[in-house]
Design a protein around this motif. Sequence first.
Motif, PDB file in Angstrom:
ATOM      1  N   TYR B 236     -17.778 -24.563  39.945  1.00 61.06           N
ATOM      2  CA  TYR B 236     -16.873 -25.655  40.290  1.00 61.06           C
ATOM      3  C   TYR B 236     -16.509 -25.665  41.767  1.00 61.06           C
ATOM      4  CZ  TYR B 236     -13.014 -22.274  39.890  1.00 61.06           C
ATOM      5  OH  TYR B 236     -12.196 -21.214  40.046  1.00 61.06           O
ATOM      6  N   VAL B 237     -16.557 -24.494  42.394  1.00 59.39           N
ATOM      7  CA  VAL B 237     -16.290 -24.458  43.832  1.00 59.39           C
ATOM      8  C   VAL B 237     -17.441 -25.124  44.576  1.00 59.39           C
ATOM      9  CG1 VAL B 237     -16.060 -22.945  45.839  1.00 59.39           C
ATOM     10  CG2 VAL B 237     -14.848 -22.395  43.722  1.00 59.39           C
ATOM     11  N   ARG B 238     -18.652 -24.757  44.118  1.00 67.94           N
ATOM     12  CA  ARG B 238     -19.835 -25.351  44.764  1.00 67.94           C
ATOM     13  C   ARG B 238     -19.799 -26.868  44.589  1.00 67.94           C
ATOM     14  NH1 ARG B 238     -25.167 -23.569  42.150  1.00 67.94           N
ATOM     15  NH2 ARG B 238     -24.388 -25.159  40.744  1.00 67.94           N
ATOM     16  N   THR B 239     -19.440 -27.282  43.345  1.00 71.47           N
ATOM     17  CA  THR B 239     -19.378 -28.712  43.067  1.00 71.47           C
ATOM     18  C   THR B 239     -18.360 -29.412  43.971  1.00 71.47           C
ATOM     19  OG1 THR B 239     -19.763 -28.086  40.789  1.00 71.47           O
ATOM     20  CG2 THR B 239     -19.185 -30.397  41.213  1.00 71.47           C
ATOM     21  N   ALA B 240     -17.193 -28.822  44.051  1.00 73.26           N
ATOM     22  CA  ALA B 240     -16.131 -29.426  44.858  1.00 73.26           C
ATOM     23  C   ALA B 240     -16.580 -29.571  46.299  1.00 73.26           C
ATOM     24  CB  ALA B 240     -14.865 -28.572  44.778  1.00 73.26           C
ATOM     25  N   LEU B 241     -17.230 -28.492  46.802  1.00 69.77           N
ATOM     26  CA  LEU B 241     -17.683 -28.541  48.188  1.00 69.77           C
ATOM     27  C   LEU B 241     -18.762 -29.613  48.351  1.00 69.77           C
ATOM     28  CD1 LEU B 241     -17.787 -24.755  49.147  1.00 69.77           C
ATOM     29  CD2 LEU B 241     -16.192 -26.504  49.966  1.00 69.77           C
ATOM     30  N   ALA B 242     -19.646 -29.714  47.299  1.00 68.89           N
ATOM     31  CA  ALA B 242     -20.723 -30.699  47.361  1.00 68.89           C
ATOM     32  C   ALA B 242     -20.175 -32.120  47.391  1.00 68.89           C
ATOM     33  CB  ALA B 242     -21.651 -30.524  46.163  1.00 68.89           C
ATOM     34  N   TYR B 243     -19.042 -32.319  46.697  1.00 67.46           N
ATOM     35  CA  TYR B 243     -18.421 -33.637  46.720  1.00 67.46           C
ATOM     36  C   TYR B 243     -17.768 -33.922  48.059  1.00 67.46           C
ATOM     37  CZ  TYR B 243     -18.998 -34.991  41.867  1.00 67.46           C
ATOM     38  OH  TYR B 243     -19.528 -35.383  40.689  1.00 67.46           O
ATOM     39  N   GLY B 244     -17.748 -32.910  48.925  1.00 68.74           N
ATOM     40  CA  GLY B 244     -17.222 -33.150  50.268  1.00 68.74           C
ATOM     41  C   GLY B 244     -15.725 -32.978  50.375  1.00 68.74           C
ATOM     42  N   MET B 245     -15.130 -32.252  49.417  1.00 69.68           N
ATOM     43  CA  MET B 245     -13.697 -31.990  49.542  1.00 69.68           C
ATOM     44  C   MET B 245     -13.444 -31.074  50.733  1.00 69.68           C
ATOM     45  SD  MET B 245     -12.401 -31.495  45.684  1.00 69.68           S
ATOM     46  CE  MET B 245     -10.688 -31.464  46.035  1.00 69.68           C
ATOM     47  N   PRO B 246     -12.309 -31.241  51.387  1.00 69.70           N
ATOM     48  CA  PRO B 246     -12.023 -30.389  52.547  1.00 69.70           C
ATOM     49  C   PRO B 246     -12.010 -28.909  52.117  1.00 69.70           C
ATOM     50  CG  PRO B 246     -10.388 -32.136  52.346  1.00 69.70           C
ATOM     51  CD  PRO B 246     -11.240 -32.209  51.129  1.00 69.70           C
ATOM     52  N   ARG B 247     -12.609 -28.079  52.971  1.00 65.50           N
ATOM     53  CA  ARG B 247     -12.725 -26.661  52.629  1.00 65.50           C
ATOM     54  C   ARG B 247     -11.358 -26.027  52.373  1.00 65.50           C
ATOM     55  NH1 ARG B 247     -17.450 -23.952  53.395  1.00 65.50           N
ATOM     56  NH2 ARG B 247     -19.120 -25.426  53.782  1.00 65.50           N
ATOM     57  N   ARG B 248     -10.393 -26.402  53.214  1.00 60.15           N
ATOM     58  CA  ARG B 248      -9.063 -25.813  53.087  1.00 60.15           C
ATOM     59  C   ARG B 248      -8.494 -26.071  51.690  1.00 60.15           C
ATOM     60  NH1 ARG B 248      -4.974 -24.689  57.515  1.00 60.15           N
ATOM     61  NH2 ARG B 248      -6.811 -24.816  58.829  1.00 60.15           N
ATOM     62  N   VAL B 250     -10.163 -26.747  48.941  1.00 56.26           N
ATOM     63  CA  VAL B 250     -10.924 -26.008  47.930  1.00 56.26           C
ATOM     64  C   VAL B 250     -10.482 -24.553  47.881  1.00 56.26           C
ATOM     65  CG1 VAL B 250     -13.212 -25.231  47.226  1.00 56.26           C
ATOM     66  CG2 VAL B 250     -12.898 -27.535  48.167  1.00 56.26           C
ATOM     67  N   TYR B 251     -10.402 -23.938  49.066  1.00 60.02           N
ATOM     68  CA  TYR B 251     -10.070 -22.513  49.108  1.00 60.02           C
ATOM     69  C   TYR B 251      -8.659 -22.254  48.614  1.00 60.02           C
ATOM     70  CZ  TYR B 251     -14.262 -22.077  51.975  1.00 60.02           C
ATOM     71  OH  TYR B 251     -15.533 -22.111  52.432  1.00 60.02           O
ATOM     72  N   TYR B 252      -7.721 -22.978  49.223  1.00 60.74           N
ATOM     73  CA  TYR B 252      -6.339 -22.587  48.971  1.00 60.74           C
ATOM     74  C   TYR B 252      -5.743 -23.242  47.737  1.00 60.74           C
ATOM     75  CZ  TYR B 252      -6.339 -20.038  53.308  1.00 60.74           C
ATOM     76  OH  TYR B 252      -6.622 -19.123  54.267  1.00 60.74           O
ATOM     77  N   ARG B 253      -6.210 -24.455  47.361  1.00 64.01           N
ATOM     78  CA  ARG B 253      -5.593 -25.077  46.188  1.00 64.01           C
ATOM     79  C   ARG B 253      -6.300 -24.666  44.895  1.00 64.01           C
ATOM     80  NH1 ARG B 253      -4.545 -31.309  46.274  1.00 64.01           N
ATOM     81  NH2 ARG B 253      -3.250 -30.690  48.026  1.00 64.01           N
ATOM     82  N   TYR B 254      -7.639 -24.612  44.921  1.00 67.84           N
ATOM     83  CA  TYR B 254      -8.345 -24.339  43.668  1.00 67.84           C
ATOM     84  C   TYR B 254      -8.775 -22.874  43.530  1.00 67.84           C
ATOM     85  CZ  TYR B 254      -8.215 -29.354  43.373  1.00 67.84           C
ATOM     86  OH  TYR B 254      -7.767 -30.620  43.309  1.00 67.84           O
ATOM     87  N   ALA B 255      -9.437 -22.352  44.552  1.00 62.92           N
ATOM     88  CA  ALA B 255      -9.966 -20.995  44.423  1.00 62.92           C
ATOM     89  C   ALA B 255      -8.839 -19.971  44.311  1.00 62.92           C
ATOM     90  CB  ALA B 255     -10.852 -20.665  45.613  1.00 62.92           C
ATOM     91  N   LEU B 256      -7.834 -20.117  45.146  1.00 66.88           N
ATOM     92  CA  LEU B 256      -6.726 -19.155  45.163  1.00 66.88           C
ATOM     93  C   LEU B 256      -6.007 -19.145  43.824  1.00 66.88           C
ATOM     94  CD1 LEU B 256      -5.492 -17.133  47.082  1.00 66.88           C
ATOM     95  CD2 LEU B 256      -3.882 -18.860  47.825  1.00 66.88           C
ATOM     96  N   LYS B 257      -5.842 -20.341  43.241  1.00 68.39           N
ATOM     97  CA  LYS B 257      -5.169 -20.460  41.949  1.00 68.39           C
ATOM     98  C   LYS B 257      -5.922 -19.678  40.879  1.00 68.39           C
ATOM     99  CE  LYS B 257      -2.623 -24.736  41.650  1.00 68.39           C
ATOM    100  NZ  LYS B 257      -2.777 -26.143  41.310  1.00 68.39           N
ATOM    101  N   ALA B 258      -7.226 -19.723  40.960  1.00 68.48           N
ATOM    102  CA  ALA B 258      -8.050 -19.094  39.929  1.00 68.48           C
ATOM    103  C   ALA B 258      -7.902 -17.569  39.950  1.00 68.48           C
ATOM    104  CB  ALA B 258      -9.513 -19.484  40.131  1.00 68.48           C
TER     105      ALA B 258
END
Lengths: 510, 338
Positions: B236-248, B250-258
């Motif tokens: 899902y991180v790869r997907t989010a990045l592929a959709y062009g979501m801002p890295r910040r 992705v990292y801090y809102r989604y990845a950190l939560k996980a």
Amino acid sequence: MDRLKHLLAALGTALAVAFSPGASAAGTVTLLDSFDVIDWDPAIYYSAETRVVLNIYETLTHYNPDTGEAEPQLATSWSVSDDGLTWTFNLREGVKFHDGSDWNAAAAKANLDRVREMGKGAAYIWDAVTEITATDAHTLTITTSYPAPLDLVASSQYAATMASPAALEQGTDWFMEGNAVGTGPYRLVQWEKSQQVVLEKNEDYWGGWSGDEFDRVVYRLVAEVATQVQMLRGGEGDLMVSTAPADLLHQLEGDPDLVVGVFNSWLNIPLMINVGMAPTDNRKFRQGLTYIMDYAAIANDIYGGYGSVPKSCVPQAMWGSGEHDVAQFDLDKAKMLLEQSGVPKPWKVTYHAYTGRQEIMQIAELYQALAAQVGVEVELLTGEWPVLWKKQTKQESAANMFAVLWWADWPTPAGWLETMFRSEDPIVFNFSHYSNPDYDVVLDEALRLQGSDQAMAVEKFMEAQRIAYDDAIAMCLVDLQKTILHRADLGGVDYNAAYETVSVYNLRRM
Amino acid sequence: MYRYIAQRLLLLVVTLIGVATITFFLSRVLPGSPVEMMIGFHPTAEQIAAAKKELGLDQPLHRQYVRFVSEAIRGDFGISLRTKQPVVEEIGRRSLATIELTLLTTLLLVVVGVPIGVISAVHSNSPVDHTVRTLSIAGVAFPVFIVGMLLQMLFYGKLGWLPLQGRLSSEVYLDHPFDRVTGMFLIDTLLARDYVAFRDAAAHIVLPLATLTLVTLPLVTRITRNLMMEVLQEDYVRTALAYGMPRRVVYYRYALKAMLIPLMTVVGLTLGFLLGGSVVVEFVFDWPGLGGYVARSIAASDFPAAVGVTLVLASAYLTVNLVVDLLYFVADPRLRRA
């Protein structure tokens, strides 16, 4: 990132402004101590509390180490009856306690009766006393059941200090909250547990003030010696009341800001030899063991010159010690005596060495190495002091040898010759388990004489020691000197072997 | 969920009773009597016997245990043999000094350690990452007392910026009295609006705080980095990045939560460890906390104090763990539904 940098810089400046280390405030002297006061009750305290409380409390008499005699303090003069059983103390007039009440014979009686009744701490020093009477406001009469040197006993740093009767009535719990009311030059103003004790000048002190004494005394509690040294260097501390290890003192010799004061003390280290267990139940074998130690190395290397080779197991600075023909370092002689002893080989002894004092351990290791050269295997058993102490008092858990750092409670050789060498049941400090009726008879004579005829008492103490050394029940390892590290601008630093403290009244800023 | 909490609380009580029983018997069985320690250096045989009686040590072991339990339930752990102060009072005072220090440390760990770990993971194998990893290893390798003393030498000895030891300066103790409402000086001085005392307390806590943080930070940073690296490989991180979501984002809102749950466990354990494990820092900086108290009490066979402190530390540790476990429910909605 930039914002962070600014923030850090601002924080640094703020803290630097908040705290400016440096010399203590004018009129304040800061003493660094690693020991917090435990017992505040003058009838109970029995440890390094003296460093603080002896600046608050005073005693009837004060011991002079140069003359070996008691001098006036709260008593101005005293006399003893011809039979040596009745002592009359004339008390100093016009002295007030810190709470404003008067110092008089009733106060003195209240203190001493309380000590004897409670029986805590060093109360035993008054064992000879049968009755204490306040004959008039400033005369105190004490009768004893046998002649005892009460003028010296009264100078003791334990169980002899005088507190205000009103304070005594408040009781131990009140003292333990951090209260002290004496007659001394300083009064207690604050005890911040495990952080500091603060004293302030007693304006009404009977001894008077010249004007350049310190107004305030802070005992700052600092656990680590290394930290204490840094504080001395930084000017935040003026004097270390706890003793620094010799190697550290030598490192600091070149520092122009610091001075090491060296004084005579009553500290020494007897190495007790157990006469009750094999193979040290053999006298010849014990004698052999005493020649194995390199005494000079202990004084000069382990204690870095702040000690001397003893001539008796009572420190030379104590009256009644005398010079004796104690064993020297001589491995050939040791070997000869061991061979003559008839103890079958292999020779093996156990040795209790307690932790917490690096020198005690170094001495043990030195002995182990030297003994190996003459074929004696020394098994070192280590542990905390209270554990080994307990073990040594019972023959089934005792070791053949046990070295202990020792001192006296009040000015008497009995602190060694009675406490450690006299027959005892149950054993408390007779770590040699020595019981010799001949020794006990001579010693008891000396104890009785020390109140009435000191010269005769000295002779008897000498005779008793000859018996003990002939029986080789102990090795006299080293007479220690007291070292006090302080800043060079602090004057008046002095140490009296009878009192484990530095008298702040004598200190001056130079 | 309530059933779960009740179970956990019951377990906590059972564990504490076990801890109390074990420490009680250990303290009685181990060699070395505390009595001699308590009554000074040259006691007489009668004094030793009297003290034993006073402490109840002449009673049979099971009687001593019954007495101990009945007193402990009333919150009375007796008088410390070493300091001769009531154990409960001393633990109360010292635990607040410890809590002040450890809570601040934990806060710093979260605020500083976690972001560093994330940055290191995101830029893995870059110079930033290598620097962080080298420093981490160095931080783990340096003994606590060395770090503490180096900081002392630098900030006190060389620069003269910060005080060497203690909680307050001598003068502040004397001339700036303030009510010990919470026992945490930073808060108490603020409540008293005594800013001189506050700045003094703040200056005194900096070095012990820095030391504790420096030596525990590497652990938190490294674990954060590893957890983050794992999450970053998720689909899902790869997907989010592929959709062009801002890295910040992705990292801090989604990845950190996980990775919140394992992270909370680590932080909780660290806090629990710090409560009793700051012994060295307390010695070096004369910080009057629990660690130094328990270490000295054990060395002196001071069993009332040792047993009391062990119980308090055990309960604190268990409570921290319980709180962390409960926070799982807050962090993860899936658990709440289960």
